[in-house]
Write a protein that holds these residues in place. Structure first.
Motif, PDB file in Angstrom:
ATOM      1  N   GLN A   1      12.082   9.330 -22.715  1.00 38.94           N
ATOM      2  CA  GLN A   1      10.773   8.929 -23.211  1.00 38.94           C
ATOM      3  C   GLN A   1      10.062  10.150 -23.798  1.00 38.94           C
ATOM      4  OE1 GLN A   1       8.484   6.098 -20.712  1.00 38.94           O
ATOM      5  NE2 GLN A   1      10.108   6.365 -19.203  1.00 38.94           N
TER       6      GLN A   1
ATOM      7  N   LYS B   1       6.205  11.665 -24.732  1.00 43.94           N
ATOM      8  CA  LYS B   1       4.774  11.463 -24.500  1.00 43.94           C
ATOM      9  C   LYS B   1       4.009  12.683 -25.006  1.00 43.94           C
ATOM     10  CE  LYS B   1       1.342  10.600 -20.859  1.00 43.94           C
ATOM     11  NZ  LYS B   1       0.679   9.533 -21.612  1.00 43.94           N
TER      12      LYS B   1
ATOM     13  N   SER C   1      16.354  -0.722 -11.723  1.00 44.76           N
ATOM     14  CA  SER C   1      15.504   0.120 -10.893  1.00 44.76           C
ATOM     15  C   SER C   1      16.385   0.888  -9.910  1.00 44.76           C
ATOM     16  CB  SER C   1      14.502  -0.746 -10.120  1.00 44.76           C
ATOM     17  OG  SER C   1      13.666  -1.453 -11.007  1.00 44.76           O
TER      18      SER C   1
ATOM     19  N   GLU D   1      10.612   7.879  -0.785  1.00 38.41           N
ATOM     20  CA  GLU D   1       9.242   7.678  -0.310  1.00 38.41           C
ATOM     21  C   GLU D   1       9.169   8.251   1.102  1.00 38.41           C
ATOM     22  OE1 GLU D   1       8.795   3.461  -0.749  1.00 38.41           O
ATOM     23  OE2 GLU D   1       8.163   3.625  -2.854  1.00 38.41           O
TER      24      GLU D   1
ATOM     25  N   VAL E   1       6.469  10.923  -9.166  1.00 39.73           N
ATOM     26  CA  VAL E   1       5.903   9.870 -10.012  1.00 39.73           C
ATOM     27  C   VAL E   1       4.380  10.009  -9.992  1.00 39.73           C
ATOM     28  CG1 VAL E   1       5.709   7.395 -10.425  1.00 39.73           C
ATOM     29  CG2 VAL E   1       7.854   8.353  -9.535  1.00 39.73           C
TER      30      VAL E   1
ATOM     31  N   ASP F   1       0.933   8.711 -12.038  1.00 37.03           N
ATOM     32  CA  ASP F   1       0.406   7.718 -12.990  1.00 37.03           C
ATOM     33  C   ASP F   1       1.537   6.919 -13.630  1.00 37.03           C
ATOM     34  OD1 ASP F   1      -2.203   8.576 -12.510  1.00 37.03           O
ATOM     35  OD2 ASP F   1      -2.097  10.099 -14.087  1.00 37.03           O
ATOM     36  N   GLY F   2       2.529   6.583 -12.803  1.00 34.12           N
ATOM     37  CA  GLY F   2       3.638   5.754 -13.262  1.00 34.12           C
ATOM     38  C   GLY F   2       4.710   6.486 -14.047  1.00 34.12           C
ATOM     39  N   MET F   3       4.560   7.809 -14.237  1.00 32.21           N
ATOM     40  CA  MET F   3       5.517   8.578 -15.028  1.00 32.21           C
ATOM     41  C   MET F   3       6.143   9.679 -14.174  1.00 32.21           C
ATOM     42  SD  MET F   3       5.219   7.183 -18.085  1.00 32.21           S
ATOM     43  CE  MET F   3       5.594   8.296 -19.423  1.00 32.21           C
ATOM     44  N   PRO F   4       7.454   9.853 -14.232  1.00 34.49           N
ATOM     45  CA  PRO F   4       8.083  10.925 -13.458  1.00 34.49           C
ATOM     46  C   PRO F   4       7.812  12.299 -14.074  1.00 34.49           C
ATOM     47  CG  PRO F   4       9.723   9.773 -14.790  1.00 34.49           C
ATOM     48  CD  PRO F   4       8.433   9.036 -14.967  1.00 34.49           C
TER      49      PRO F   4
ATOM     50  N   ARG G   1       3.378   9.368  -1.493  1.00 35.29           N
ATOM     51  CA  ARG G   1       3.755   9.618  -2.882  1.00 35.29           C
ATOM     52  C   ARG G   1       5.203   9.179  -3.103  1.00 35.29           C
ATOM     53  NH1 ARG G   1       1.276  15.684  -4.113  1.00 35.29           N
ATOM     54  NH2 ARG G   1      -0.778  15.326  -3.154  1.00 35.29           N
ATOM     55  N   GLN G   2       5.527   8.927  -4.354  1.00 36.57           N
ATOM     56  CA  GLN G   2       6.879   8.482  -4.693  1.00 36.57           C
ATOM     57  C   GLN G   2       7.576   9.540  -5.539  1.00 36.57           C
ATOM     58  OE1 GLN G   2       7.953   5.148  -7.579  1.00 36.57           O
ATOM     59  NE2 GLN G   2       8.268   4.088  -5.614  1.00 36.57           N
TER      60      GLN G   2
END
Length: 375
Positions: free
Chosen positions: A106, A108, A274, A299, A323, A325-328, A353-354
């Motif tokens: 991705q 960004k 996933s 987790e 992760v 805000d939904g982004m690694p 946190r993940q």
């Protein structure tokens, strides 16, 4: 390194070749070329080099990103490398073109240079375009660009240049330096051509960026793609073989070729599932082909320092992300390729946190299996 740009001149001069005494057109330098900075090839032990398949797997993999990585890019907005708005728009379009191929990476855009792996500059005064290759951008100082464009990207040539530079960011090398290309050069004509304006290269710069072949260990596949976005344009009179390019020159279309798309999908296939969860103190054993990757989610039940590590005789790359805000976002990584040890990451993880762990099998070793555990 960026794509070389050439245009056909109307009145080429002609030079007789020693062998055939036929007219070979030799143009004055009409190409705007840019060069990669000298690069350090990763040293491998004699034991590794004795296994050419293993050596090649390590060399080819070393510049590639883990699939699923979010590459953050940022434009210089002031100073010597400030990127004009129209040029920035062209670069954004080039990122979108690569993404439309259907890859797992991705892209960004961010506003702070220190938040970006890819820092983009623009400088017509410097007269050249260039980029670090793949993960090598992580070695560049945070205050310096990893990619620089030296001419307008709003023309057809410029759009090709933007695509080409991003190809380098993805880990792609130059096609004309592919040892399987079978290119033989009129070497003195090449030196003369590149010594002249606008490039004014030294003989070493010309050798390093044109004539020098990549090692067999650095190359994927066994074919040359003259239509690749990573191929330069060359005027008539520079290539001796293949013969068709001697008089015609080599002028790729300047777009992503079928082989380019196949290559990038091989390394960065679409993410279709996933990742499974990795539990503390519960190792998992995975079997992967060379170059393939598997992802896991962590987790943690408590906030403390953990160690995430591989076990086995395979060469592996291990990367940890948090992760946000939904982004690694990259946290840490380790690569045990070619070394007599296992990849390991020690880092404090926080409850609530993940995290994502990505494991790439660079070379399978005797079994092709590797164990992953965190504790």
């Amino acid at each position: 390194m960026p794509r070389a740009h050439a245009r056909k001149t109307r009145n080429p001069t002609y030079k007789k070749t020693a062998k055939k005494k036929s007219a070979v057109p030799v143009t004055k330098s009409a190409m705007r070329l840019c060069a990669l900075a000298p690069r350090t090839v990763r040293p491998l032990s004699a034991t590794v080099m004795a296994d050419p398949i293993r050596a090649r797997s390590i060399m080819v993999s070393q510049s590639k990103w883990m699939n699923g990585t979010v590459l953050h890019y940022c434009f210089f907005t002031s100073g010597h490398f400030a990127v004009p708005k129209r040029q920035a728009a062209a670069i954004r379009n080039a990122f979108a073109r690569w993404k439309r191929v259907g890859i797992g990476l991705q892209f960004k855009e961010v506003k702070e240079l220190r938040e970006a792996e890819v820092r983009i500059g623009y400088s017509v005064k410097d007269g050249g375009s260039y980029s670090s290759v793949g993960r090598e951008v992580l070695n560049d100082p945070l205050t310096q660009p990893t990619t620089v464009y030296g001419w307008s990207l709003t023309t057809k040539e410029g759009r090709s240049t933007a695509l080409h530079e991003i190809g380098h960011v993805l880990g792609m090398e130059h096609e004309h330096q592919n040892p399987f290309a079978g290119i033989k050069w009129h070497e003195e004509a090449v030196y003369k051509n590149l010594k002249a304006p606008p490039n004014e290269w030294t003989r070493k710069e010309t050798f390093d960026n044109i004539l020098q072949k990549l090692s067999l260990e650095q190359v994927q596949g066994s074919k040359w793609d003259p239509k690749s976005i990573m191929e330069y344009e060359f005027d008539p009179g520079l290539i001796a073989e293949p013969k068709r390019y001697e008089a015609e020159g080599l002028f790729p279309p300047g777009t992503l070729s079928a082989a380019d798309k196949k290559w990038v999908r091989k390394w960065y296939p679409p993410l279709k599932k996933s990742p499974d969860r990795l539990h503390a103190l519960k190792p998992v054993v995975v079997s992967l082909d060379a170059g393939k990757q598997i992802d896991f989610v962590i987790e943690p039940a408590s906030s403390r320092k953990y160690t995430i590590e591989t076990k086995g005789a395979s060469d592996t790359t291990l990367v940890l992300y948090e992760v946000i805000d939904g982004m690694p976002r990259y946290v840490s990584g380790d690569d045990d390729s070619g070394e007599e040890r296992n990849a390991a990451i020690s880092h404090k993880l926080f409850r609530g946190r993940q995290y994502v762990v990505r494991l790439r099998l660079v070379h399978p070793g005797p079994t092709g299996e590797v164990s992953l555990v965190y504790s």
